[in-house]
Design a protein around this motif. Structure first.
Motif, mmCIF file in Angstrom:
data_model
loop_
_atom_site.group_PDB
_atom_site.id
_atom_site.type_symbol
_atom_site.label_atom_id
_atom_site.label_comp_id
_atom_site.label_asym_id
_atom_site.label_seq_id
_atom_site.Cartn_x
_atom_site.Cartn_y
_atom_site.Cartn_z
ATOM 1 N N VAL A 174 0.882 -1.044 0.112
ATOM 2 C CA VAL A 174 0.104 0.047 -0.078
ATOM 3 C C VAL A 174 0.844 1.383 -0.010
ATOM 4 O O VAL A 174 1.942 1.223 0.536
ATOM 5 C CB VAL A 174 -0.989 0.036 1.210
ATOM 6 N N SER A 175 0.490 2.114 -0.628
ATOM 7 C CA SER A 175 1.193 3.415 -0.825
ATOM 8 C C SER A 175 1.077 4.448 0.679
ATOM 9 O O SER A 175 0.010 4.345 1.231
ATOM 10 C CB SER A 175 0.835 4.540 -1.772
ATOM 11 N N PHE A 176 2.137 4.897 1.177
ATOM 12 C CA PHE A 176 2.073 5.843 2.439
ATOM 13 C C PHE A 176 0.989 6.956 1.673
ATOM 14 O O PHE A 176 0.450 7.373 3.034
ATOM 15 C CB PHE A 176 3.421 6.465 2.297
ATOM 16 N N TYR A 177 0.682 7.297 0.813
ATOM 17 C CA TYR A 177 -0.107 8.226 0.520
ATOM 18 C C TYR A 177 -1.607 7.688 0.345
ATOM 19 O O TYR A 177 -2.699 8.821 0.011
ATOM 20 C CB TYR A 177 0.199 9.268 -0.879
ATOM 21 N N ASP A 178 -1.929 6.486 0.355
ATOM 22 C CA ASP A 178 -3.310 6.054 0.526
ATOM 23 C C ASP A 178 -4.000 6.673 1.589
ATOM 24 O O ASP A 178 -3.334 6.659 2.770
ATOM 25 C CB ASP A 178 -3.114 4.619 0.516
ATOM 26 N N PRO A 179 -5.208 7.240 1.289
ATOM 27 C CA PRO A 179 -5.889 7.855 2.378
ATOM 28 C C PRO A 179 -6.093 7.051 3.642
ATOM 29 O O PRO A 179 -6.014 7.343 4.794
ATOM 30 C CB PRO A 179 -7.286 8.288 1.850
ATOM 31 N N ARG A 180 -6.176 5.700 3.537
ATOM 32 C CA ARG A 180 -6.267 4.817 4.587
ATOM 33 C C ARG A 180 -5.098 4.803 5.336
ATOM 34 O O ARG A 180 -5.065 4.347 6.760
ATOM 35 C CB ARG A 180 -6.683 3.294 3.990
ATOM 36 N N ILE A 181 -4.154 5.147 5.028
ATOM 37 C CA ILE A 181 -2.645 5.007 5.851
ATOM 38 C C ILE A 181 -2.483 6.690 6.157
ATOM 39 O O ILE A 181 -2.209 6.919 7.326
ATOM 40 C CB ILE A 181 -1.702 4.466 4.918
ATOM 41 N N TYR A 182 -2.455 7.422 5.275
ATOM 42 C CA TYR A 182 -1.956 8.757 5.427
ATOM 43 C C TYR A 182 -2.683 9.351 6.353
ATOM 44 O O TYR A 182 -2.346 10.153 7.258
ATOM 45 C CB TYR A 182 -2.093 9.484 3.916
ATOM 46 N N ASN A 183 -3.861 9.101 6.250
ATOM 47 C CA ASN A 183 -5.051 10.117 7.228
ATOM 48 C C ASN A 183 -5.001 9.571 8.717
ATOM 49 O O ASN A 183 -5.405 10.104 9.747
ATOM 50 C CB ASN A 183 -6.361 9.966 6.699
ATOM 51 N N GLU A 184 -4.345 8.305 8.993
ATOM 52 C CA GLU A 184 -4.170 7.674 10.304
ATOM 53 C C GLU A 184 -2.900 8.276 10.862
ATOM 54 O O GLU A 184 -2.749 7.828 12.108
ATOM 55 C CB GLU A 184 -4.366 6.226 10.186
ATOM 56 N N LEU A 185 -2.166 8.818 10.256
ATOM 57 C CA LEU A 185 -0.783 9.009 10.674
ATOM 58 C C LEU A 185 -0.967 10.650 11.085
ATOM 59 O O LEU A 185 -1.671 11.147 10.712
ATOM 60 C CB LEU A 185 0.360 9.071 9.702
ATOM 61 N N SER A 186 0.118 11.071 12.192
ATOM 62 C CA SER A 186 0.279 12.415 12.583
ATOM 63 C C SER A 186 0.625 13.199 11.323
ATOM 64 O O SER A 186 1.096 12.850 10.714
ATOM 65 C CB SER A 186 1.119 12.507 13.746
ATOM 66 N N GLN A 187 0.575 14.461 11.691
ATOM 67 C CA GLN A 187 0.900 15.420 10.785
ATOM 68 C C GLN A 187 2.378 15.539 10.662
ATOM 69 O O GLN A 187 3.031 15.843 9.399
ATOM 70 C CB GLN A 187 0.228 16.912 11.149
ATOM 71 N N GLU A 188 3.112 15.114 11.823
ATOM 72 C CA GLU A 188 4.512 15.093 12.054
ATOM 73 C C GLU A 188 5.029 14.090 10.951
ATOM 74 O O GLU A 188 6.057 14.413 10.183
ATOM 75 C CB GLU A 188 5.060 14.858 13.372
ATOM 76 N N THR A 189 4.323 13.018 10.819
ATOM 77 C CA THR A 189 4.747 11.786 10.049
ATOM 78 C C THR A 189 4.409 12.188 8.618
ATOM 79 O O THR A 189 5.145 11.977 7.601
ATOM 80 C CB THR A 189 4.135 10.524 10.680
ATOM 81 N N ARG A 190 3.433 12.839 8.304
ATOM 82 C CA ARG A 190 3.045 13.114 6.966
ATOM 83 C C ARG A 190 4.106 13.942 6.330
ATOM 84 O O ARG A 190 4.226 13.819 5.283
ATOM 85 C CB ARG A 190 1.458 13.758 6.974
ATOM 86 N N ASP A 191 4.511 14.926 7.102
ATOM 87 C CA ASP A 191 5.703 15.908 6.871
ATOM 88 C C ASP A 191 7.018 15.263 6.902
ATOM 89 O O ASP A 191 7.717 15.641 5.656
ATOM 90 C CB ASP A 191 5.754 17.303 7.628
ATOM 91 N N TYR A 192 7.479 14.493 7.506
ATOM 92 C CA TYR A 192 8.550 13.655 7.989
ATOM 93 C C TYR A 192 8.946 12.949 6.505
ATOM 94 O O TYR A 192 9.917 13.095 6.192
ATOM 95 C CB TYR A 192 8.631 12.772 9.147
ATOM 96 N N VAL A 193 8.066 11.943 6.338
ATOM 97 C CA VAL A 193 8.245 11.265 4.921
ATOM 98 C C VAL A 193 8.996 11.740 3.732
ATOM 99 O O VAL A 193 10.067 11.782 3.111
ATOM 100 C CB VAL A 193 7.333 10.148 4.890
ATOM 101 N N PRO A 194 8.255 12.781 3.256
ATOM 102 C CA PRO A 194 8.575 13.641 2.013
ATOM 103 C C PRO A 194 9.759 14.303 2.312
ATOM 104 O O PRO A 194 10.642 14.661 1.426
ATOM 105 C CB PRO A 194 7.292 14.446 1.528
#
Length: 494
Positions: free
Chosen positions: A300-320
């Protein structure tokens, strides 16, 4: 034309294409028949195939043919890009995508000694071949061949909106941190890179994580308690062998932390089936949490809403952010970015007079053109030493080799070590505190367990009836720091 000149020529022409693409897409012009759009796309395909042919010719060692093919292909691409900008209905993004594809193709010339994105210093290359200076002197061309278990890292990085936004941040607001991280890493590279190389991991990934985590400051500690250049939490560090060594927390050791980081990344890559983005998310958010979110679908892609939306904003920013820093480490010239050229060959000095790292920083000044001074580098290369504590004669210190002569000429005799010593021993006035009443002999006491964030001052404020001196004396603290979980004796306040 020499191979070095040819490589430089190809890189510069590639950059010219990028510039022309931007200019083309910004322009507008008269309408043309829609049939012309198909012809432009055809020219784009021909140019792309020609570029691939030029790369192959270069890898086979036929540089004259490669140069001719490349010039022809890039001329065709520039003309088509310009015409697309003047043709209503022509998708200019298609040209950007092609350039992005070509940029990825030139990530590592695996058939030859040169890389089209490299800028090889012949002297450094010769030293590396002779095996004289170790990993620190590898030419930039070899360092850009960055693979993840046999896969090109560039093909694993999705050049999407979040990554592009992170690229802009690194090139603007975060640029000072990026440049500092690069300088810090270069001087520690001979200690950190071998573990990644042995683990079959790309150097760019190591740099990307370090740039985002600590900026290459070995003694960095986060509010959450993560420590070291790669910011290991205490428990995770313990799991990968980062323990206390004679009172020294080895999370602060660059070589040990790089080894532990490589082991962690490879462990998570196995768990997530080489899903790089999810693995990086696990490093930031915790592998347990990410495993629960991902479940069995490791593709599954990190950016899949099922994954992306469950992570904190810190992690959403951290990976890219990590991926963008890694990409810039590989392709700085393609983003109008120039990392400094540094003499990073490792060396050592043996103190001929007592000195602390702080004193050495003063007497070395801006030796070797280091306008920001050598304090950070000296700390990073000698992480076990307190920078304020004077080390005795005979102490061996790790330093860049270029400082060996500077130390001998500036820090052994003359005015600079005298000045450094004088500044270091300067007395700071101590304001006498008001007298504190001695505690009653039969005063009741209770136990207090130190919590995260506690200090003696904050504990005393909670008591409302004592002083820092009283609590320190009751527990024989002296100048020692508090430890989380430590049990203190404190007065019972009524």
């Amino acid at each position: 034309m020499s191979s070095f000149s040819a490589v430089r020529f190809m890189r510069l022409v590639s950059l010219a294409v990028a510039v022309s693409l931007v200019a083309a897409c910004a322009s507008a012009g008269p309408a043309k028949p829609s049939a012309a759009i198909g012809a432009l796309y055809g020219q784009l395909d021909v140019a792309s195939k020609g570029y691939e042919t030029a790369l192959q010719q270069s890898r086979e060692g036929d540089l004259p043919a490669s140069r001719a093919t490349l010039v022809q292909s890039l001329d065709r691409l520039k003309v088509a890009a310009t015409q697309c900008g003047n043709t209503p209905g022509c998708d200019s993004q298609r040209f950007f995508s092609t350039f992005d594809h070509l940029l990825r193709l030139k990530d590592g010339d695996f058939g030859g000694a040169q890389d089209l994105d490299g800028d090889v210093d012949p002297t450094q290359a010769a030293l590396a071949v002779a095996g004289k200076t170790g990993a620190a002197s590898l030419p930039q061309s070899q360092r850009s061949v960055t693979l993840l278990h046999g896969q090109k890292l560039s093909q694993l990085i999705a050049m999407n909106g979040p990554v592009k936004a992170a690229l802009e941040m690194w090139l603007t607001q975060w640029r000072p941190q990026l440049m500092d991280a690069y300088v810090n890493y270069e001087y520690m590279r001979y200690q950190m890179w071998p573990s990644y190389e042995k683990a079959d991991l790309p150097e760019a990934l190591l740099f990307g994580i370090m740039a985002k985590e600590s900026g290459g400051k070995v003694h960095a500690v986060s509010r959450a308690g993560a420590a070291g250049p790669l910011q290991f939490m205490y428990a995770t560090g313990m799991r990968f062998g980062l323990v206390s060594d004679n009172g020294f927390d080895t999370r602060f050791d660059p070589a040990a932390s790089a080894r532990a980081n490589a082991e962690y990344i490879n462990e998570q890559l196995r768990i997530f089936n080489d899903n790089l983005e999810v693995t990086i998310a696990a490093y930031n958010a915790g592998e347990g949490r990410v495993r629960r979110i991902v479940g069995d679908d490791t593709s599954v892609s990190f950016y899949d809403p099922r994954i992306y939306n469950e992570l904190s904003q810190e992690t959403r920013d951290y990976v890219p952010a990590v991926l963008a820093a890694a990409w810039l480490f590989q392709h700085p010239d393609s983003y109008n970015l120039r990392f400094p050229k540094l003499d990073v060959v490792p060396g050592s000095i043996t103190l001929q007079r007592p000195a602390s790292l702080s004193e050495l920083t003063v007497c070395l000044g801006s030796a070797g053109g280091m306008n920001d001074g050598w304090f950070r580098t000296l700390r990073n290369l000698n992480p076990r030493l307190d920078p304020q504590v004077s080390q005795p004669v005979g102490t061996a210190l790790q330093v860049p080799k270029l400082l060996e002569q500077a130390y001998a000429s500036r820090c052994v005799d003359g005015p600079w070590p005298i000045l450094a010593d004088d500044l270091h021993k300067a007395a700071i006035p101590v304001v006498a505190a008001p007298p504190v009443a001695s505690p009653a002999k039969n005063r009741d006491v209770k136990n207090y367990k130190v919590r995260p964030g506690d200090t003696l001052i904050s504990i005393v404020r909670k008591l409302h009836c004592s002083s820092v001196q009283e609590v320190a004396e009751m527990n024989d603290l002296g100048h020692r720091h508090l430890r989380i979980g430590q049990v203190l004796k404190v007065p019972v306040c009524r």
